[in-house]
Design an enzyme around this catalytic site. Structure first.
Site, PDB file in Angstrom:
ATOM      1  N   THR A 186      25.571  18.973   7.517  1.00  0.00           N
ATOM      2  CA  THR A 186      26.416  18.345   6.485  1.00  0.00           C
ATOM      3  C   THR A 186      26.321  16.817   6.432  1.00  0.00           C
ATOM      4  O   THR A 186      27.195  16.172   5.866  1.00  0.00           O
ATOM      5  CB  THR A 186      27.903  18.727   6.686  1.00  0.00           C
ATOM      6  OG1 THR A 186      28.334  18.168   7.936  1.00  0.00           O
ATOM      7  CG2 THR A 186      28.118  20.225   6.697  1.00  0.00           C
ATOM      8  N   TRP A 187      25.284  16.262   7.036  1.00  0.00           N
ATOM      9  CA  TRP A 187      25.132  14.798   6.984  1.00  0.00           C
ATOM     10  C   TRP A 187      24.910  14.395   5.514  1.00  0.00           C
ATOM     11  O   TRP A 187      24.072  15.011   4.836  1.00  0.00           O
ATOM     12  CB  TRP A 187      23.954  14.392   7.854  1.00  0.00           C
ATOM     13  CG  TRP A 187      23.851  12.933   8.151  1.00  0.00           C
ATOM     14  CD1 TRP A 187      24.802  11.978   7.981  1.00  0.00           C
ATOM     15  CD2 TRP A 187      22.711  12.275   8.715  1.00  0.00           C
ATOM     16  NE1 TRP A 187      24.329  10.758   8.407  1.00  0.00           N
ATOM     17  CE2 TRP A 187      23.050  10.914   8.863  1.00  0.00           C
ATOM     18  CE3 TRP A 187      21.440  12.705   9.116  1.00  0.00           C
ATOM     19  CZ2 TRP A 187      22.163   9.970   9.391  1.00  0.00           C
ATOM     20  CZ3 TRP A 187      20.561  11.777   9.639  1.00  0.00           C
ATOM     21  CH2 TRP A 187      20.915  10.415   9.776  1.00  0.00           C
TER      22      TRP A 187
ATOM     23  N   TYR B  67      18.444  19.926  15.346  1.00  0.00           N
ATOM     24  CA  TYR B  67      18.792  19.307  14.067  1.00  0.00           C
ATOM     25  C   TYR B  67      17.565  18.799  13.323  1.00  0.00           C
ATOM     26  O   TYR B  67      16.495  18.653  13.902  1.00  0.00           O
ATOM     27  CB  TYR B  67      19.878  18.231  14.242  1.00  0.00           C
ATOM     28  CG  TYR B  67      19.511  16.929  14.955  1.00  0.00           C
ATOM     29  CD1 TYR B  67      18.700  15.962  14.368  1.00  0.00           C
ATOM     30  CD2 TYR B  67      20.049  16.637  16.209  1.00  0.00           C
ATOM     31  CE1 TYR B  67      18.412  14.765  14.998  1.00  0.00           C
ATOM     32  CE2 TYR B  67      19.770  15.431  16.851  1.00  0.00           C
ATOM     33  CZ  TYR B  67      18.949  14.491  16.234  1.00  0.00           C
ATOM     34  OH  TYR B  67      18.664  13.313  16.860  1.00  0.00           O
TER      35      TYR B  67
ATOM     36  N   ASP C  31      27.955  22.445  10.950  1.00  0.00           N
ATOM     37  CA  ASP C  31      27.870  21.264  11.831  1.00  0.00           C
ATOM     38  C   ASP C  31      28.283  20.021  11.049  1.00  0.00           C
ATOM     39  O   ASP C  31      27.700  19.706  10.024  1.00  0.00           O
ATOM     40  CB  ASP C  31      26.416  21.111  12.304  1.00  0.00           C
ATOM     41  CG  ASP C  31      26.194  19.872  13.152  1.00  0.00           C
ATOM     42  OD1 ASP C  31      26.436  19.948  14.363  1.00  0.00           O
ATOM     43  OD2 ASP C  31      25.794  18.829  12.596  1.00  0.00           O
TER      44      ASP C  31
ATOM     45  N   TYR D 294      29.798  11.256   9.670  1.00  0.00           N
ATOM     46  CA  TYR D 294      29.185  11.575   8.377  1.00  0.00           C
ATOM     47  C   TYR D 294      30.089  11.115   7.234  1.00  0.00           C
ATOM     48  O   TYR D 294      31.133  11.722   6.973  1.00  0.00           O
ATOM     49  CB  TYR D 294      28.866  13.068   8.268  1.00  0.00           C
ATOM     50  CG  TYR D 294      27.896  13.579   9.327  1.00  0.00           C
ATOM     51  CD1 TYR D 294      27.136  12.697  10.081  1.00  0.00           C
ATOM     52  CD2 TYR D 294      27.738  14.935   9.576  1.00  0.00           C
ATOM     53  CE1 TYR D 294      26.254  13.152  11.057  1.00  0.00           C
ATOM     54  CE2 TYR D 294      26.849  15.399  10.545  1.00  0.00           C
ATOM     55  CZ  TYR D 294      26.121  14.495  11.286  1.00  0.00           C
ATOM     56  OH  TYR D 294      25.252  14.947  12.248  1.00  0.00           O
TER      57      TYR D 294
HETATM   58  N1  LIG Z   1      23.364  15.307  16.298  1.00  0.00           N
HETATM   59  C1  LIG Z   1      22.699  14.395  15.636  1.00  0.00           C
HETATM   60  O1  LIG Z   1      22.493  13.267  16.099  1.00  0.00           O
HETATM   61  C2  LIG Z   1      22.141  14.743  14.283  1.00  0.00           C
HETATM   62  C3  LIG Z   1      21.195  13.906  13.676  1.00  0.00           C
HETATM   63  C4  LIG Z   1      20.700  14.272  12.428  1.00  0.00           C
HETATM   64  C5  LIG Z   1      21.141  15.433  11.822  1.00  0.00           C
HETATM   65  N2  LIG Z   1      22.093  16.204  12.421  1.00  0.00           N
HETATM   66  C6  LIG Z   1      22.600  17.449  11.775  1.00  0.00           C
HETATM   67  O2  LIG Z   1      21.486  18.219  11.347  1.00  0.00           O
HETATM   68  C7  LIG Z   1      21.599  18.470   9.950  1.00  0.00           C
HETATM   69  C8  LIG Z   1      20.230  18.588   9.307  1.00  0.00           C
HETATM   70  O3  LIG Z   1      19.481  17.421   9.477  1.00  0.00           O
HETATM   71  P1  LIG Z   1      19.250  16.355   8.304  1.00  0.00           P
HETATM   72  O4  LIG Z   1      20.376  16.375   7.375  1.00  0.00           O
HETATM   73  O5  LIG Z   1      18.904  15.088   9.001  1.00  0.00           O
HETATM   74  O6  LIG Z   1      17.937  16.811   7.587  1.00  0.00           O
HETATM   75  P2  LIG Z   1      17.123  18.150   7.282  1.00  0.00           P
HETATM   76  O7  LIG Z   1      18.014  19.323   7.253  1.00  0.00           O
HETATM   77  O8  LIG Z   1      15.935  18.135   8.155  1.00  0.00           O
HETATM   78  O9  LIG Z   1      16.624  17.807   5.806  1.00  0.00           O
HETATM   79  C9  LIG Z   1      17.493  17.623   4.737  1.00  0.00           C
HETATM   80  C10 LIG Z   1      16.637  17.302   3.517  1.00  0.00           C
HETATM   81  O10 LIG Z   1      15.841  18.440   3.188  1.00  0.00           O
HETATM   82  C11 LIG Z   1      16.077  18.807   1.826  1.00  0.00           C
HETATM   83  N3  LIG Z   1      16.008  20.270   1.732  1.00  0.00           N
HETATM   84  C12 LIG Z   1      16.801  21.198   2.328  1.00  0.00           C
HETATM   85  N4  LIG Z   1      16.374  22.442   2.075  1.00  0.00           N
HETATM   86  C13 LIG Z   1      15.298  22.311   1.268  1.00  0.00           C
HETATM   87  C14 LIG Z   1      14.421  23.238   0.638  1.00  0.00           C
HETATM   88  N5  LIG Z   1      14.545  24.554   0.827  1.00  0.00           N
HETATM   89  N6  LIG Z   1      13.418  22.741  -0.152  1.00  0.00           N
HETATM   90  C15 LIG Z   1      13.267  21.413  -0.341  1.00  0.00           C
HETATM   91  N7  LIG Z   1      14.061  20.478   0.229  1.00  0.00           N
HETATM   92  C16 LIG Z   1      15.062  20.930   1.024  1.00  0.00           C
HETATM   93  C17 LIG Z   1      17.450  18.266   1.498  1.00  0.00           C
HETATM   94  O11 LIG Z   1      17.530  18.003   0.125  1.00  0.00           O
HETATM   95  P3  LIG Z   1      18.634  18.744  -0.794  1.00  0.00           P
HETATM   96  O12 LIG Z   1      19.954  18.322  -0.264  1.00  0.00           O
HETATM   97  O13 LIG Z   1      18.318  18.225  -2.164  1.00  0.00           O
HETATM   98  O14 LIG Z   1      18.385  20.208  -0.657  1.00  0.00           O
HETATM   99  C18 LIG Z   1      17.468  16.971   2.303  1.00  0.00           C
HETATM  100  O15 LIG Z   1      16.798  15.945   1.605  1.00  0.00           O
HETATM  101  C19 LIG Z   1      22.442  17.285   9.456  1.00  0.00           C
HETATM  102  O16 LIG Z   1      22.932  17.481   8.161  1.00  0.00           O
HETATM  103  C20 LIG Z   1      23.465  17.194  10.542  1.00  0.00           C
HETATM  104  O17 LIG Z   1      24.453  18.205  10.386  1.00  0.00           O
HETATM  105  C21 LIG Z   1      22.571  15.899  13.652  1.00  0.00           C
END
Ligand SMILES: NC(=O)c1ccc[n+]([C@@H]2O[C@H](COP(=O)([O-])OP(=O)(O)OC[C@H]3O[C@@H](n4cnc5c(N)ncnc54)[C@H](OP(=O)(O)O)[C@@H]3O)[C@@H](O)[C@H]2O)c1
Length: 281
Positions: free
Chosen positions: A18-19, A192, A48, A53
């Site tokens: 949900t970032w 993540y 998550d 966020y």
């Molecule tokens: N603990 C930590 O330090 C930490 C750090 C980073 C992240 N996180 C957690 O992990 C989660 C996921 O990581 P993230 O948000 O960094 O990035 P991610 O999930 O690796 O990527 C998100 C990106 O991918 C795109 N996307 C998603 N599904 C898609 C699909 N089927 N086809 C094309 N594009 C797609 C999204 O665009 P759309 O929104 O347009 O679909 C967005 O631009 C976060 O939201 C957070 O909850 C935790």
């Protein structure tokens, strides 16, 4: 939906990241709500989020969505800043998160990354919150092997249920020792950023990925997600604000690889052969 044992519970193999959610205009927020609902209505049972966020905006939106679901059917993870890692500030942060999330407990509360507060103080504060019934369990994020070992030597440190680190095809550092260590200590792993987050800064897409996706009639994103969950032993938490992408991500659960395909991917994105510094986002 495919499920795995995570945090000692039956948990969907993908959760909802949900970032950056809840930070946009009405139209964008609406799309995020639709996407999240679609995921929850199709078997995802874990979300998550973090106080970081959108400085609470993500938690607010999650709270708005989950009030229409049975709370006990969902696992809710949130995280606190390292500069809130003392017992007093943990309690304050947690109560603020619970209010935004419109719930009276979290399933997991994680230290977002390591800061200057001694781990013993943080563990003491987290255990107090477990005793108060405000969290079921707690964990950490962005910990490497030495952090995990240090934590395990602290009083009640072994109560740590999960560690959440970066994991995708281009960042495989956790495979060498963290995953085996966590398995042997019955600590669940959350990976993540399965797509390398937003853009190519963190994950370079090799042309082979594009070719393989075309051959398999899937998208590159589906291939990336299917690869992360290929062994069905870790939780991946992709973020999407689009119902189409949520559908595609759910479909990725059905994608399998042949051993030749996995070997080819290993050649381009090799697994670490020794301890390496972990990538973070
Ligand atoms: N603990 C930590 O330090 C930490 C750090 C980073 C992240 N996180 C957690 O992990 C989660 C996921 O990581 P993230 O948000 O960094 O990035 P991610 O999930 O690796 O990527 C998100 C990106 O991918 C795109 N996307 C998603 N599904 C898609 C699909 N089927 N086809 C094309 N594009 C797609 C999204 O665009 P759309 O929104 O347009 O679909 C967005 O631009 C976060 O939201 C957070 O909850 C935790």
């Amino acid at each position: 939906m495919k499920y795995l044992t995570f945090n000692h519970q039956n948990t969907s193999t993908i959760g909802i990241g949900t970032w950056h959610i809840g930070e946009g205009n009405h139209e964008k927020t609406n799309a995020e709500i639709q996407a999240m609902r679609y995921g929850l209505d199709h078997g995802i049972n874990i979300i998550d989020t973090a106080e970081m966020y959108g400085e609470g905006l993500s938690e607010r939106l999650v709270g708005q969505i989950i009030k229409n679901y049975h709370r006990q059917d969902l696992q809710l993870i949130s995280k606190f800043y390292p500069f809130h890692a003392t017992p007093k500030l943990i309690e304050e942060s947690l109560k603020a998160s619970l209010k935004r999330l419109q719930t009276d407990y979290l399933d997991l509360y994680l230290l977002h990354w390591r800061g200057n507060t001694p781990l013993a103080q943080t563990v003491f504060g987290l255990e107090k919150m477990v005793q108060a019934g405000l969290i079921k369990n707690w964990g950490v994020s962005n910990f490497d092997l030495s952090d995990l070992k240090e934590l395990s030597e602290i009083t009640n440190g072994n109560n740590c249920r999960v560690n959440e680190d970066l994991y995708n095809i281009g960042s495989r550092g956790i495979e060498y020792s963290i995953l085996p260590w966590q398995k042997s200590h019955h600590m669940s792993f959350i990976g993540y950023s399965p797509f390398g987050s937003d853009g190519s800064e963190y994950l370079k897409i090799d042309p082979i990925l594009i070719k393989m996706s075309q051959q398999k009639h899937i998208t590159v994103h589906q291939l990336l997600l299917a690869w992360v969950i290929r062994n069905l032993d870790i939780l991946s938490i992709p973020k999407t604000s689009s119902i189409e992408h949520m559908k595609a991500n759910l479909e990725a659960l059905e994608i399998n690889f042949t051993s030749d395909e996995l070997d080819l991917l290993d050649q381009i994105y090799p697994a670490p052969k020794h301890e390496i510094q972990l990538d973070t986002i």
